[in-house]
Design a protein around this motif. Structure first.
Motif, PDB file in Angstrom:
ATOM      1  N   GLU A   1     -10.067  19.848  39.128  1.00  0.00           N
ATOM      2  CA  GLU A   1      -8.618  19.968  39.244  1.00  0.00           C
ATOM      3  C   GLU A   1      -8.249  20.629  40.575  1.00  0.00           C
ATOM      4  OE1 GLU A   1     -10.247  21.718  36.755  1.00  0.00           O
ATOM      5  OE2 GLU A   1     -10.098  20.268  35.136  1.00  0.00           O
ATOM      6  N   LYS A   2      -8.086  19.833  41.623  1.00  0.00           N
ATOM      7  CA  LYS A   2      -7.802  20.398  42.943  1.00  0.00           C
ATOM      8  C   LYS A   2      -6.351  20.825  43.105  1.00  0.00           C
ATOM      9  CE  LYS A   2     -11.523  18.022  45.254  1.00  0.00           C
ATOM     10  NZ  LYS A   2     -11.943  17.116  46.272  1.00  0.00           N
TER      11      LYS A   2
ATOM     12  N   LEU B   1      -5.575  27.816  39.442  1.00  0.00           N
ATOM     13  CA  LEU B   1      -6.414  28.388  38.387  1.00  0.00           C
ATOM     14  C   LEU B   1      -6.128  29.876  38.248  1.00  0.00           C
ATOM     15  CD1 LEU B   1      -9.724  26.595  39.375  1.00  0.00           C
ATOM     16  CD2 LEU B   1      -8.117  25.917  37.612  1.00  0.00           C
TER      17      LEU B   1
ATOM     18  N   GLU C   1     -16.409  24.156  42.915  1.00  0.00           N
ATOM     19  CA  GLU C   1     -15.737  22.885  43.186  1.00  0.00           C
ATOM     20  C   GLU C   1     -15.252  22.272  41.884  1.00  0.00           C
ATOM     21  OE1 GLU C   1     -18.125  20.334  45.638  1.00  0.00           O
ATOM     22  OE2 GLU C   1     -18.296  21.849  47.190  1.00  0.00           O
ATOM     23  N   TRP C   2     -14.094  22.757  41.402  1.00  0.00           N
ATOM     24  CA  TRP C   2     -13.514  22.284  40.146  1.00  0.00           C
ATOM     25  C   TRP C   2     -12.875  20.917  40.359  1.00  0.00           C
ATOM     26  CZ3 TRP C   2     -15.773  25.728  37.509  1.00  0.00           C
ATOM     27  CH2 TRP C   2     -15.777  27.068  37.876  1.00  0.00           C
TER      28      TRP C   2
ATOM     29  N   ARG D   1     -16.795  19.828  27.072  1.00  0.00           N
ATOM     30  CA  ARG D   1     -15.480  19.923  27.715  1.00  0.00           C
ATOM     31  C   ARG D   1     -14.368  20.089  26.692  1.00  0.00           C
ATOM     32  NH1 ARG D   1     -16.184  15.328  32.415  1.00  0.00           N
ATOM     33  NH2 ARG D   1     -17.439  16.619  33.791  1.00  0.00           N
TER      34      ARG D   1
ATOM     35  N   TYR E   1     -20.688  25.488  42.455  1.00  0.00           N
ATOM     36  CA  TYR E   1     -20.096  26.374  41.455  1.00  0.00           C
ATOM     37  C   TYR E   1     -18.567  26.381  41.497  1.00  0.00           C
ATOM     38  CZ  TYR E   1     -18.807  30.593  38.982  1.00  0.00           C
ATOM     39  OH  TYR E   1     -18.217  31.477  38.142  1.00  0.00           O
TER      40      TYR E   1
END
Length: 190
Positions: A184-185, A189, A181-182, A116, A179
């Motif tokens: 940071e909602k 992006l 579902e990041w 990360r 895939y």
């Protein structure tokens, strides 16, 4: 899990009828649904679910495991993105060498945090690339690219190995992360 019939397009987290081969104890189903890469056991990081002589990646990875794939992605992406700005036009981008700095990084959360951190640093480097650099021609494994074209290849490389990690997780009975579902909602992006 392959879905068929009237529930084929149902959301995977909504209640649906399971065929007999899908009937696992409730706790096991919940554990599979909530599985994430950083939650893998140490054994799963290095497991080889289906072993064969073809299970290698070039000359550097002798057996494809989740650990080997994450380390490979971390090392190659960091190397490539760190090198492309300084290359003169027409220069050859060398193959990444050994990832000796990763040899002492333990599997699990430590490796995920290393990835990360590197990913975040790579994004910052990419944001700082000029239009001139993006249009610059470079050579990698005897093929000519613009830097922008090579960045598309890095994206393909990333997706390729992410798919392999997904498959190795599924072969071990883990449900791989979704895939798109990041975490940071609230962030836009792009």
């Amino acid at each position: 899990m392959r879905r068929e019939g009237p529930n084929a397009f149902a959301h995977p987290r909504r209640k649906r009828n399971f065929r007999s081969r899908d009937r696992k104890p409730l706790l096991q189903r919940k554990a599979l649904r909530s599985g994430r890469v950083h939650d893998l056991s140490m054994a799963q990081w290095t497991a080889i679910p289906v072993d064969s002589d073809a299970l290698y990646l070039g000359t550097r990875i002798q057996k494809i495991t989740i650990s080997a794939l994450v380390r490979h992605m971390l090392h190659t992406e960091r190397f490539w993105i760190g090198a492309i700005d300084a290359l003169p036009p027409g220069a050859t981008l060398p193959l990444p060498g050994r990832a000796s700095d990763l040899e002492n990084v333990s599997d699990g959360k430590t490796l995920v945090l290393s990835y990360r951190k590197s990913f975040s640093e790579n994004l910052q480097r990419l944001q700082n690339l000029s239009s001139e650099t993006l249009g610059k021609e470079i050579v990698f494994v005897d093929r000519k690219y613009t830097v922008m074209g090579f960045l598309w290849s890095i994206l393909g490389h990333h997706a390729y190995h992410l798919g392999q990690i997904d498959l190795v997780m599924r072969q071990q009975g883990m449900q791989a992360p979704e895939y798109m579902e990041w975490p940071e909602k609230g962030k836009v992006l792009g």
